[in-house]
Design a protein around this motif. Structure first.
Motif, PDB file in Angstrom:
ATOM      1  N   ASP A  71       5.101  -5.172  -1.589  1.00 51.86           N
ATOM      2  CA  ASP A  71       4.444  -6.298  -0.931  1.00 51.86           C
ATOM      3  C   ASP A  71       5.263  -7.579  -0.992  1.00 51.86           C
ATOM      4  O   ASP A  71       5.224  -8.385  -0.069  1.00 51.86           O
ATOM      5  CB  ASP A  71       3.068  -6.538  -1.543  1.00 51.86           C
ATOM      6  CG  ASP A  71       1.974  -5.771  -0.816  1.00 51.86           C
ATOM      7  OD1 ASP A  71       2.308  -5.096   0.173  1.00 51.86           O
ATOM      8  OD2 ASP A  71       0.808  -5.861  -1.220  1.00 51.86           O
ATOM      9  N   THR A 140       2.240  -8.176  14.269  1.00 50.84           N
ATOM     10  CA  THR A 140       1.918  -8.112  12.851  1.00 50.84           C
ATOM     11  C   THR A 140       0.419  -8.303  12.654  1.00 50.84           C
ATOM     12  O   THR A 140      -0.166  -9.235  13.199  1.00 50.84           O
ATOM     13  CB  THR A 140       2.688  -9.196  12.083  1.00 50.84           C
ATOM     14  OG1 THR A 140       4.095  -8.974  12.235  1.00 50.84           O
ATOM     15  CG2 THR A 140       2.337  -9.160  10.603  1.00 50.84           C
ATOM     16  N   ILE A 165      -1.517   0.846   2.398  1.00 50.70           N
ATOM     17  CA  ILE A 165      -0.236   0.704   3.089  1.00 50.70           C
ATOM     18  C   ILE A 165       0.858   1.464   2.333  1.00 50.70           C
ATOM     19  O   ILE A 165       1.710   2.138   2.944  1.00 50.70           O
ATOM     20  CB  ILE A 165       0.138  -0.779   3.229  1.00 50.70           C
ATOM     21  CG1 ILE A 165      -0.843  -1.497   4.168  1.00 50.70           C
ATOM     22  CG2 ILE A 165       1.564  -0.933   3.732  1.00 50.70           C
ATOM     23  CD1 ILE A 165      -0.769  -1.067   5.605  1.00 50.70           C
ATOM     24  N   ARG A 169       3.013   4.418   3.876  1.00 50.78           N
ATOM     25  CA  ARG A 169       4.473   4.331   3.913  1.00 50.78           C
ATOM     26  C   ARG A 169       5.121   5.609   3.370  1.00 50.78           C
ATOM     27  O   ARG A 169       6.128   6.079   3.896  1.00 50.78           O
ATOM     28  CB  ARG A 169       4.942   3.136   3.080  1.00 50.78           C
ATOM     29  CG  ARG A 169       4.911   1.807   3.830  1.00 50.78           C
ATOM     30  CD  ARG A 169       5.208   0.695   2.869  1.00 50.78           C
ATOM     31  NE  ARG A 169       5.512  -0.547   3.551  1.00 50.78           N
ATOM     32  CZ  ARG A 169       5.465  -1.738   2.977  1.00 50.78           C
ATOM     33  NH1 ARG A 169       5.101  -1.834   1.699  1.00 50.78           N
ATOM     34  NH2 ARG A 169       5.759  -2.825   3.653  1.00 50.78           N
ATOM     35  N   HIS A 184       6.606  -4.900   6.363  1.00 50.66           N
ATOM     36  CA  HIS A 184       5.752  -5.915   5.733  1.00 50.66           C
ATOM     37  C   HIS A 184       6.502  -7.227   5.672  1.00 50.66           C
ATOM     38  O   HIS A 184       7.696  -7.269   5.357  1.00 50.66           O
ATOM     39  CB  HIS A 184       5.363  -5.480   4.316  1.00 50.66           C
ATOM     40  CG  HIS A 184       4.656  -6.560   3.546  1.00 50.66           C
ATOM     41  ND1 HIS A 184       5.245  -7.257   2.527  1.00 50.66           N
ATOM     42  CD2 HIS A 184       3.408  -7.071   3.671  1.00 50.66           C
ATOM     43  CE1 HIS A 184       4.397  -8.146   2.046  1.00 50.66           C
ATOM     44  NE2 HIS A 184       3.282  -8.055   2.716  1.00 50.66           N
ATOM     45  N   TYR A 189       1.402  -6.722   8.229  1.00 51.37           N
ATOM     46  CA  TYR A 189       2.047  -5.425   8.404  1.00 51.37           C
ATOM     47  C   TYR A 189       2.131  -5.087   9.890  1.00 51.37           C
ATOM     48  O   TYR A 189       1.312  -5.524  10.701  1.00 51.37           O
ATOM     49  CB  TYR A 189       1.245  -4.324   7.702  1.00 51.37           C
ATOM     50  CG  TYR A 189       0.923  -4.628   6.262  1.00 51.37           C
ATOM     51  CD1 TYR A 189       1.828  -4.341   5.248  1.00 51.37           C
ATOM     52  CD2 TYR A 189      -0.293  -5.219   5.909  1.00 51.37           C
ATOM     53  CE1 TYR A 189       1.538  -4.624   3.927  1.00 51.37           C
ATOM     54  CE2 TYR A 189      -0.598  -5.506   4.592  1.00 51.37           C
ATOM     55  CZ  TYR A 189       0.321  -5.202   3.594  1.00 51.37           C
ATOM     56  OH  TYR A 189       0.027  -5.489   2.291  1.00 51.37           O
TER      57      TYR A 189
END
Length: 366
Positions: A71, A140, A165, A169, A184, A189
């Motif tokens: 993140d 986004t 997320i 991923r 990100h 995202y």
């Protein structure tokens, strides 16, 4: 007497250089011994650095550290020591054709494939997060948008979006262990541009090509392209996905499909493909009994094949639905189509002139 004051939480202490490198190694999925080898430090020192990282950042465990590393941008999927080692080896996909290896379908139940292999997308709320990204048209999507769209007025007690997320991923990767398809940044995202083939994008591209073919006078080509766009729809749209975003998208995509069907049928009528059109128009009219545009198209098609009585019956049925459900009479354009059919005039007004009641809603009676 003690005074009351608002407690201000102190900002996390900054990480030292070695602590950041340890956090990066954890985010890359390395074990302590692999991090130690990469940084040329004792394995015991790795554990000490990680403990300080968890304390400074207020993270509960190693899994939370992995999520935080992604993140904060410290780790980019597919980069790092392990990815470098994989890229140094001969690539299994070296001989594959170029283009997205990950495909996502939203024009039905949410599904995804990597190089033709179906992927397990996890439970329904995690799937709803992916659907929001796939339908984001490359923009986004913020964390707040995902919370509002997937959970609505009942957000989760914990911040689970980064966890979802992170799992997505790991599932959605380009090729054999390369980059993930989810990016990100500080705003949220998005799916990496050009890395994923989303069927709704293909559908809109085919629809635009069909419109261009029609403007060029190539009606058969327009019909063919529009049919290809419609073939991408299959099954219940976003079946079972929770949240207000999925519900709104189900409605939007249903209306989009209906509009494409109407456009294709208009071209078929113009090109004289009456037999192919009438059966589909009957089905569409049954599914959308308040759609006056569809009713007018069906009436014209029936009249052109010599079935005036059936065309009049369609008008009577539509008039009854409008009166019973909306309390309005047929539109002027639909009544004009009806009058032309009674006079035996086969060249009734084009369907675009007829009001689409389901799209605009009821109009006030005079």
């Amino acid at each position: 007497m003690p005074t009351t004051a608002t407690t201000v939480r102190a900002a996390p202490a900054p990480l030292r250089h070695q602590e950041r490198r340890v956090l990066q190694g954890v985010g890359c999925g390395l074990r302590d011994d692999e991090i130690a080898a990469e940084l040329a430090i004792p394995e015991g020192a790795v554990a000490g650095h990680l403990a300080r990282v968890l304390a400074k950042l207020g993270l509960r465990d190693r899994a939370a550290a992995v999520v935080h590393a992604f993140d904060c941008g410290l780790v980019v999927p597919g980069r790092g020591p392990r990815a470098r080692a994989q890229s140094a080896a001969p690539s299994v996909a070296a001989g594959r054709a170029e283009g997205p290896g990950v495909r996502i379908s939203v024009l039905g139940p949410l599904r995804a494939w990597q190089d033709g292999r179906p992927l397990n997308l996890g439970h329904l709320r995690q799937q709803a997060v992916l659907a929001a990204l796939a339908l984001g048209e490359g923009r986004t999507v913020s964390r707040h948008e995902l919370l509002d769209g997937v959970w609505g007025t009942e957000p989760p007690l914990t911040n689970v979006v980064p966890v979802y997320i992170y799992r997505l991923r790991k599932t959605l990767r380009i090729g054999d262990g390369a980059d993930s398809v989810i990016e990100h940044d500080r705003c949220g995202y998005r799916l990496t541009p050009g890395a994923v083939d989303v069927d709704v994008v293909r559908m809109e591209r085919l629809a635009a090509e069909a419109a261009r073919a029609d403007r060029a006078g190539e009606v058969p080509e327009a019909i063919r392209l529009c049919s290809q766009a419609l073939d991408l729809f299959g099954g219940e749209l976003l079946a079972g996905l929770p949240g207000p975003f999925a519900e709104l998208e189900r409605l939007r995509l249903t209306e989009r499909r209906t509009a494409l069907v109407q456009r294709k049928l208009e071209w078929q009528l113009r090109w004289g493909q009456l037999g192919e059109s009438i059966a589909e128009l009957f089905a569409l009219a049954a599914a959308h009994p308040l759609n006056e545009q569809v009713a007018a198209m069906l009436m014209r098609a029936l009249c052109l094949t010599g079935r005036q009585a059936d065309a009049v019956a369609v008008f009577d049925r539509t008039r009854g639905h409008l009166a019973d459900e909306l309390g309005v009479p047929p539109s002027r354009a639909l009544r004009r189509t009806y009058q032309m059919i009674l006079r035996g005039d086969d060249a009734g007004p084009g369907p675009a002139a007829v009001r689409n009641t389901t799209a605009r809603g009821p109009r006030r009676g005079r």
